[in-house]
Design an enzyme around this catalytic site. Structure first.
Site, PDB file in Angstrom:
ATOM      1  N   CYS B   2       0.868  -1.165   0.109  1.00  0.00           N
ATOM      2  CA  CYS B   2      -0.188   0.230   0.037  1.00  0.00           C
ATOM      3  C   CYS B   2       0.885   1.272   0.045  1.00  0.00           C
ATOM      4  O   CYS B   2       2.059   1.016   0.151  1.00  0.00           O
ATOM      5  CB  CYS B   2      -0.840  -0.074   1.369  1.00  0.00           C
ATOM      6  SG  CYS B   2      -1.638  -1.556   1.531  1.00  0.00           S
ATOM      7  N   ARG B  33       1.218   2.008  -5.986  1.00  0.00           N
ATOM      8  CA  ARG B  33       1.464   0.906  -4.862  1.00  0.00           C
ATOM      9  C   ARG B  33       0.269   0.155  -4.422  1.00  0.00           C
ATOM     10  O   ARG B  33       0.227  -0.753  -3.677  1.00  0.00           O
ATOM     11  CB  ARG B  33       2.050   1.505  -3.422  1.00  0.00           C
ATOM     12  CG  ARG B  33       3.261   2.453  -3.974  1.00  0.00           C
ATOM     13  CD  ARG B  33       3.610   2.861  -2.486  1.00  0.00           C
ATOM     14  NE  ARG B  33       4.302   1.886  -1.703  1.00  0.00           N
ATOM     15  CZ  ARG B  33       5.607   1.282  -1.462  1.00  0.00           C
ATOM     16  NH1 ARG B  33       6.313   1.614  -2.509  1.00  0.00           N
ATOM     17  NH2 ARG B  33       5.664   0.258  -0.851  1.00  0.00           N
ATOM     18  N   ASN B 106       1.231  -0.646   6.055  1.00  0.00           N
ATOM     19  CA  ASN B 106       1.559  -1.134   4.893  1.00  0.00           C
ATOM     20  C   ASN B 106       2.213  -2.421   5.242  1.00  0.00           C
ATOM     21  O   ASN B 106       3.187  -2.268   6.050  1.00  0.00           O
ATOM     22  CB  ASN B 106       2.327  -0.339   3.926  1.00  0.00           C
ATOM     23  CG  ASN B 106       3.074  -1.278   2.937  1.00  0.00           C
ATOM     24  OD1 ASN B 106       2.486  -2.339   2.435  1.00  0.00           O
ATOM     25  ND2 ASN B 106       4.332  -0.626   2.326  1.00  0.00           N
ATOM     26  N   GLU B 488      10.658 -11.094 -21.209  1.00  0.00           N
ATOM     27  CA  GLU B 488      10.237  -9.712 -20.350  1.00  0.00           C
ATOM     28  C   GLU B 488       9.070  -9.005 -21.287  1.00  0.00           C
ATOM     29  O   GLU B 488       8.139  -8.490 -20.727  1.00  0.00           O
ATOM     30  CB  GLU B 488      11.440  -8.814 -20.466  1.00  0.00           C
ATOM     31  CG  GLU B 488      11.187  -7.119 -20.166  1.00  0.00           C
ATOM     32  CD  GLU B 488      10.624  -7.060 -18.609  1.00  0.00           C
ATOM     33  OE1 GLU B 488      10.442  -8.075 -17.811  1.00  0.00           O
ATOM     34  OE2 GLU B 488       9.977  -5.962 -18.467  1.00  0.00           O
ATOM     35  N   LYS B 492       5.366  -7.751 -20.048  1.00  0.00           N
ATOM     36  CA  LYS B 492       4.722  -6.659 -20.318  1.00  0.00           C
ATOM     37  C   LYS B 492       3.254  -6.460 -20.756  1.00  0.00           C
ATOM     38  O   LYS B 492       2.319  -5.976 -20.116  1.00  0.00           O
ATOM     39  CB  LYS B 492       5.584  -5.684 -21.101  1.00  0.00           C
ATOM     40  CG  LYS B 492       7.026  -5.011 -20.694  1.00  0.00           C
ATOM     41  CD  LYS B 492       6.848  -4.249 -19.515  1.00  0.00           C
ATOM     42  CE  LYS B 492       7.126  -4.693 -18.407  1.00  0.00           C
ATOM     43  NZ  LYS B 492       7.517  -4.886 -17.238  1.00  0.00           N
ATOM     44  N   GLU B 495       0.813  -8.113 -18.449  1.00  0.00           N
ATOM     45  CA  GLU B 495       0.456  -7.257 -17.071  1.00  0.00           C
ATOM     46  C   GLU B 495      -0.294  -5.855 -17.690  1.00  0.00           C
ATOM     47  O   GLU B 495      -0.965  -5.593 -16.636  1.00  0.00           O
ATOM     48  CB  GLU B 495       1.386  -6.766 -16.234  1.00  0.00           C
ATOM     49  CG  GLU B 495       2.775  -5.729 -16.947  1.00  0.00           C
ATOM     50  CD  GLU B 495       3.800  -5.714 -15.913  1.00  0.00           C
ATOM     51  OE1 GLU B 495       3.705  -6.015 -14.675  1.00  0.00           O
ATOM     52  OE2 GLU B 495       5.005  -5.558 -16.431  1.00  0.00           O
TER      53      GLU B 495
END
Lengths: 414, 615
Positions: B2, B33, B106, B488, B492, B495
């Site tokens: 968080c 976050r 957090n 990678e 990308k 996600e």
């Protein structure tokens, strides 16, 4: 420019210029008054400026009484203070801005203003984002968009600080040292810009000099954006606006046959009639008092502007039909831009599939079955008449008020 | 995972806007976050005012009127749910029964269910399902027992097991924000106008770049009289901060979008500059020499990282092999327990983490260190937990990365690791001086070539995204030194665009995966390793013969036979190990524009937060 005032209340919209590249559509009709989905380009711009919090607009024209009246009328409807300024013999973009200088400086003094070209088609957030980005950055900014074919635009080179380093007009190809961001025709600028050029200068030259001295930031726009330079840009603009439709809207004052098939999203305006067994596949726009005949097929990304009539069993696909155009029975109109009050006699066919090498500048390919195909139908000027059974080859051009005899095979390239 | 921020305003004259607005703007910089709910608490006339709700910051802020909340002491929280669903009630801050204590947190309190049972038995009423709320009630009990605010806060901490960074407001001492950290990041921001305590620096970068990174086990408060007190919780000794205040030299612009619609695209465009900064620092920094010496003298090398950083370590493994002739073992951080079994005295571990706070990597590092390994770290954050706990610190110079999808940190990590491999190669005689000089030249030219590749790829990536937008699955293939980048790139795409994208070594197709390939199935070929083009050509043919839609990233001007893709990106290239850096932006851009064309926000991928600080 010691400090930059980012509170923007006034805008200048440039509607002068001959619109030569837009011919034959611009013969007798300024580009800014071309109608897309029932709304002309100038009105769309003024609505966007209103959304961005602009209070007053100076509209620069070059002799068009039609534009003057429209600008004042829309200003009144939207509650914007509109002043119309005549560009006279001053040339190009910078000349138009110089024509507005006195009125502008009288209103904002040493403050800042929003500048927009008058042939930009976008959605209302376009100007609001520009104003927000300028305010967040605290310096002047230019709106930019990403283009694959940059050859007809002003390309910006960004420096390592993310601001504009220089602008190159109409490069021959995409330059790996420059990239694909081009000026989108809208800016937040201080009035001190007038210190950077005389009456005879070019606007890009002035901006380059300005950017050498001060930070000129960018506002990257990812939404709908089309610069109406060429006739096929009208197709691109219409299809992008249609692509934004999220739901259907059908006026209760329209008449849609219970046997017609309507696939959303579509807009059907007041007074429109969709006859028996017609098929309309969204996204599509059916304007005020449009008639869609029995068994006609209106394919996706088509726009039938006010008063258009298409006859029985006619197919319209990916095209814009200008106000008052009449299409007889059994025609095929594909990927075409048709001006105002054009007549298609029965059984006219427009062809549209091009070889890749024949693509006109900046026309985006259509994605069909996952692969890009290049399609371009005909461009037909206002008031033209196409004789029965004629066949128009891809990217044909018919001049304003021209008459094509029946059974003609037309191969004139745009 | 968080984001938390606490602000004590010292000067109303210089920092005049309502405190709620300052906190809201800070939270927006921490939204990477977590972003399933948000809330803030301020002390107004010695009373606590809490406002919170489910949703994105900009929406909740409007409905809850964050910007109108005023005061001089306040804190905020943006949440990524771990315990309890994301809803209005589970949003932080949480309060005690009396309404005199508010906390944000957090981390994960591992003994919370036991604590909660005990507190319930003693008559406490719980509002939420979160683990955090127990801490508010524990403070309440200590206050009831007669402790002062700060002592109650510290005493309550003693009962907490697990990981945390906490902030608390206690009306008994309304001029202070109390804080504590264990295994979750927390930094202080110091200026004469205000004091800040936050999960990450971008939260307060608008106001100051003077920071103190807090260490595990530190506790303290910031107060309206300008005092900053930090103690060691275990020993209760006051910590001297004088040597720990760093001016990090980041400007507020770095944490703004700069006119771009998303941080991700802004950060993609920052790559030429941050790569140039990183390459320059490599050449000036003696730490790489020392790191290479440590690695050379160690028995075995483990490369520990998670996510994108793991892909950077795969590139490092290949570079260590080809440039340094050394075998190394990449380990996914969360799998450290298994791999630790083989670690012993004389081994070396290279830990790579953008934030330097990735909990799995931190735990791995501790375990490996415990077993006698030397630790070299590569992070983007000075004084981060991982950096502090390692024997040798290396840094990338990527600047703050706010987009959840790592972009600029990937290429700077690869640049640093490949450089390290080349250093090693020179030292153990695998790389001749002239080869090393040529390598350095390529590395120094990389920023310029990255810029060209971004410029040339971006419009095409946007066009290709329109073509591929309706696909649900795709492959990203390569061979040899190109494989880490293929992985990678697939990450990308997954996600941010939510298209399932799988990467594997192209030669594996016939061993199974090719059975998925049908007409128009997209297959992206990363052709960055020229040594593999012959085999890659036959892999291309096998995909084309199944009517796949093939996309190629190929080097420009090379005299090679690799051609016939449906869509081609022709890119500037250098040595194959460096091509991983040069070709990466093209795949990042494809992922970005796929997300946009599918209508998703690439800065806020669902279910993800940037810094993973919980196991």
């Amino acid at each position: 420019m010691d400090s930059f005032d980012s509170s923007i209340r006034y805008a200048v919209v440039l509607c002068g210029g001959s619109g030569r590249d837009m011919e034959p559509l611009s013969v007798g009709l300024p580009k800014s008054l071309i109608t897309l989905l029932g709304v002309d380009v100038l009105t769309r711009i003024l609505q966007g400026l209103k959304t961005a919090g602009i209070e007053g607009v100076i509209v620069v024209i070059q002799g068009s009484e039609q534009l003057r009246r429209r600008a004042l009328q829309v200003g009144e409807e939207l509650g914007l203070e509109v002043e119309v300024v005549e560009q006279g013999s001053l040339r190009e973009v910078w000349g138009a801005l110089v024509a507005a200088k006195n009125s502008l400086v009288g209103r904002v003094g040493e403050g800042s203003f929003l500048l927009s070209y008058g042939d930009i088609v976008s959605t209302p957030r376009f100007y609001a984002k520009l104003v927000e980005d300028s305010s967040a950055a605290g310096y002047p900014v230019a709106s930019v968009v990403l283009q694959k074919d940059v050859t007809t635009y002003g390309v910006v080179k960004l420096g390592s600080n993310g601001a504009i380093e220089k602008i190159v007009e109409k490069p021959v190809s995409l330059d790996p040292n420059m990239g694909g961001y081009v000026l989108a025709g809208a800016f937040v600028l201080p009035t001190s810009i007038f210190e950077f050029g005389g009456e005879e200068d070019g606007f890009i030259g002035v901006l380059n000099r300005f950017a050498e001295t001060y930070t000129l930031g960018i506002s990257v726009w990812e939404g709908v954006w089309v610069d109406l330079g060429y006739p096929w840009d009208v197709l691109t603009a219409s299809s992008k606006l249609l692509g934004e439709l999220k739901q259907s809207s059908i006026s209760i004052h329209s008449r849609v046959s219970p046997t017609a098939i309507i696939e959303p999203p579509v807009v059907i305006e007041e007074g429109a009639v969709v006859d028996h067994h017609a098929v309309i596949r969204g996204p599509a726009y059916i304007g005020r008092n449009v008639y869609v005949g029995t068994g006609a097929l209106v394919h996706s990304f088509s726009s039938l502007e006010e008063g258009v009539s298409i006859g029985a069993y006619t197919e319209v696909s990916g095209s814009v039909l200008g106000p008052g155009t009449w299409v007889g029975r059994g025609c095929f109109v594909g990927n075409s831009v048709v001006g105002m009050k054009v007549v298609f006699e029965p059984h006219v066919t427009t062809l549209s599939v091009l070889r890749d090498s024949e693509m006109p500048a900046r026309l985006e390919p259509t994605i069909s079955n996952g692969r890009p195909i290049h399609k371009m139908g005909s461009v037909i000027g206002n008031g033209a008449r196409i004789g029965a059974n004629s066949v128009l080859y891809p990217s044909s051009r018919v001049e304003t008020n021209a008459t094509i005899s029946p059974n003609t095979v037309l191969r004139s390239r745009v | 995972m968080c984001g938390i921020i606490g602000v004590v305003r010292l000067s109303k004259a210089r920092l005049g806007q309502p405190l709620g607005q300052i906190i809201r703007q800070s939270l927006e910089k921490l939204e990477y976050r977590g972003y399933d709910s948000v809330g803030l608490a301020c002390i107004v006339e010695n009373e606590l005012v809490i406002r919170k709700g489910k949703g994105k910051i900009k929406d909740v802020s409007v409905t809850q009127g964050f910007d109108r909340l005023n005061g001089d002491v306040g804190m905020g929280h943006t949440r990524w749910a771990t315990h309890g669903k994301p809803n209005d009630i589970n949003a932080h801050p949480h309060r005690d029964c009396t309404g005199r204590v508010a906390v944000v947190h957090n981390g994960i309190i591992s003994n919370y269910s036991l604590l909660k049972q005990e507190l319930l038995a003693r008559g406490h009423r719980f509002m939420s399902e979160t683990d955090t709320e127990v801490f508010a009630h524990l403070i309440e009990e200590k206050l009831a027992a007669g402790y002062g605010g700060y002592h109650a806060f510290k005493a309550a901490l003693m009962s907490i097991a697990g990981s945390y960074s906490f902030l608390a407001l206690i009306t008994q001492e309304p001029d202070k924000i109390f804080f504590a950290r264990r295994n979750s990041p927390l930094v202080l921001g110091i200026s004469s106008d205000a004091l800040f305590v936050a999960s990450d620096i971008p939260a307060f970068l608008e106001y100051t770049d003077r920071v103190v990174a807090l260490s595990d086990g530190e506790v303290g408060f910031i107060a309206l009289d300008g005092s900053v007190v930090v103690e060691d919780l275990a020993s209760a000794r006051r910590v001297d901060l004088s040597g720990r205040i760093r001016k990090i030299g980041w400007t507020p612009e770095l944490a703004r979008k700069g006119g771009y619609p998303h941080y991700m695209i802004k950060e993609i465009h920052e790559q030429p500059r941050v790569l140039a900064d990183t390459v320059k620092s490599l050449l000036d920094d003696g730490s790489y020499q020392r790191a290479a010496e440590v690695m050379l003298s160690s028995k075995r090398i483990f490369l520990v990282a998670a996510g994108t950083a793991h892909h950077a370590t795969l590139a490092a493994r290949d570079a260590l092999l080809t440039l340094g002739g050394m075998v190394s073992y990449p380990v996914v951080s969360s799998e450290y327990a298994l791999h630790a079994l083989g670690v012993e005295e004389g081994d070396c571990v290279v830990a790579v983490s953008q934030s330097g706070e990735t909990i799995d990597t931190l735990l791995a590092l501790r375990e490996f260190k415990e077993r006698g390994a030397m630790v070299v770290s590569l992070t983007n954050m000075m004084d981060s937990a991982i950096a502090r706990e390692s024997d040798l610190q290396l840094y990338t110079k990527a600047g703050p990365e706010i987009g959840v999808a790592a972009t600029k940190t990937f290429i700077t990590q690869v640049a640093s690791l490949v450089f390290l491999a080349a250093k090693l190669g020179v030292m153990n005689g695998k790389l001749r001086e002239d080869e090393y000089t040529a390598f350095l030249k390529h590395l120094e030219e990389a920023p310029e070539l990255v810029e060209k590749n971004i410029n040339i790829s971006e419009p095409s990536a946007k066009e290709l995204a329109r073509i591929l937008r309706d696909r649900s699955s795709m492959y990203c293939l390569s061979r040899g030194l190109g494989v880490p980048l293929a992985k990678e790139g697939a990450l990308k795409i997954k996600e941010v665009s939510y298209i399932h994208c799988e990467a594997y070594e192209a030669g594996e197709s016939k061993h199974g995966p090719i059975s998925l390939v049908a007409r128009m199935f997209p297959v992206v070929f990363v052709a960055s390793d020229t040594g593999t083009f012959e085999q890659l050509s036959s892999n291309l043919v096998e995909m084309k013969s199944r009517d796949a839609y093939t996309v190629g990233l190929i080097p420009a001007g090379e005299n090679h036979t690799l051609a016939g893709f449906d869509y081609t990106f022709t890119l500037s290239s250098a040595l194959p190990v460096i091509n991983t850096i040069l070709f990466a932006p093209t795949l990042q851009l494809l992922a970005y524009y796929l997300a946009l064309s599918r209508g998703y926000d690439p800065d806020k991928p669902r279910n993800l937060a940037k810094t993973v600080t919980v196991e």
